[in-house]
Design an enzyme around this catalytic site. Sequence first.
Site, PDB file in Angstrom:
ATOM      1  CG  HIS A   1      -3.189  -0.664  -6.678  1.00 60.96           C
ATOM      2  ND1 HIS A   1      -3.525  -0.244  -5.512  1.00 60.96           N
ATOM      3  CD2 HIS A   1      -3.012  -2.153  -6.450  1.00 60.96           C
ATOM      4  CE1 HIS A   1      -3.781  -1.094  -4.644  1.00 60.96           C
ATOM      5  NE2 HIS A   1      -3.385  -2.253  -5.282  1.00 60.96           N
TER       6      HIS A   1
ATOM      7  CD  GLU B   1      -2.912   3.356  -5.154  1.00 62.24           C
ATOM      8  OE1 GLU B   1      -3.769   2.619  -5.694  1.00 62.24           O
ATOM      9  OE2 GLU B   1      -1.964   2.667  -4.616  1.00 62.24           O
TER      10      GLU B   1
ATOM     11  NE  ARG C   1      -4.331  -1.307   0.052  1.00 64.21           N
ATOM     12  CZ  ARG C   1      -4.604  -2.414  -0.662  1.00 64.21           C
ATOM     13  NH1 ARG C   1      -3.587  -2.838  -1.514  1.00 64.21           N
ATOM     14  NH2 ARG C   1      -5.592  -3.134  -0.671  1.00 64.21           N
TER      15      ARG C   1
HETATM   16  C1  DGY Z   1      -5.587  -6.174  -3.140  1.00 64.93           C
HETATM   17  O1  DGY Z   1      -6.472  -7.015  -3.248  1.00 64.93           O
HETATM   18  O2  DGY Z   1      -5.642  -5.642  -1.994  1.00 64.93           O
HETATM   19  C2  DGY Z   1      -4.603  -5.615  -4.141  1.00 64.93           C
HETATM   20  O3  DGY Z   1      -4.216  -4.405  -3.819  1.00 64.93           O
HETATM   21  C3  DGY Z   1      -5.506  -5.355  -5.475  1.00 64.93           C
HETATM   22  O4  DGY Z   1      -5.697  -6.525  -6.093  1.00 64.93           O
END
Ligand code: DGY
Length: 326
Positions: A287, A268, A239
């Site tokens: 992402h 983002e 993240r």
């Molecule tokens: C998640 O699933 O948390 C990812 O960041 C996106 O697939």
Amino acid sequence: MDKLPLVLVSHALPEGWLASLEGRCRTMVGPANATALAAELAAHLPEAEGLFSLLTIPVDAALLAAAPRLRVVSNMAVGYDNVDVAACTRRGIPVGNTPGVLTDATADLAFALLLAAARRLPEASADARAGRWTTWEPAGWLGADLTDATLGIVGMGKIGYAVARRGHAFGLRIVYTDPGTHDAAEREFGATRVPFDALLSTSDFVSLHCPLTAATRGLIDEAALRRMKPSAILVNTARGPVVDQEALYHALSEGWIAAAALDVTTPEPLPAGHPLYDLPNCLIAPHIGSATHGTRRRMAELACANLLAGLSGERLPHCVNPAVYG
Ligand code: DGY
């Protein structure tokens, strides 16, 4: 038909991904590119019994207050930092996520970023396209070796373990930090659990695989970046807020570390013109860790299974707040 529970699906998804919901609930579906719960869906929160959300939708106290009949939140992601889980738990609302099905795709992307940054692929490719490839240069576009280098995994969960497996196959030594010892990683890859500071100072590659929590927000701050080797490469597929981005900008532009490869940023999307885009040693992806055809479909199917279980009052196959079951 009107008796079926109403489910708000925050985003339109490809044909067939929500097939299992047919005949089980009524759905209202938001636009594919929604950045918040669309107003036409939000207007129906008072009747909604289920919410199918993506990680871009804040499921916060305000949303929950507007949805008195809500019985299940199903997040189509393994991460759930967009959901106020404590508030859901207080309301007795189970929250579902989608672990497992995206492990390999995300680990593949983390490793692709690691390799691309190590071998300076974005710079080399841009130079070739721009006509700067004039001959075979013995000292041109030199990158980092993987063999006998050290990969530091921050968070040896499912994805961290899958990245460690890839690293081991490439001849990397594996060190890791995690709240507990990971016996399989130690046995299979000779991985060693080390203190965080030792991981930072000894790793040639540092790959982040921890969830975003109060404890991990800003984990990679100025002090952490200054502890890393000047030749080190940071990979973040976890993240964005785990990394202090301003400190990272200084680290990359002033040579505290060699490069970074980020699949996640703050915010983002990272806006056009952000200074990180100007750094040749910073690779940024939008992402896409779980973005393969099969993985995203499986995530949607698992999110549907969580949602349907919640609507029927059954335990969710993947529930992040099992406290709701007493
Ligand atoms: C998640 O699933 O948390 C990812 O960041 C996106 O697939």
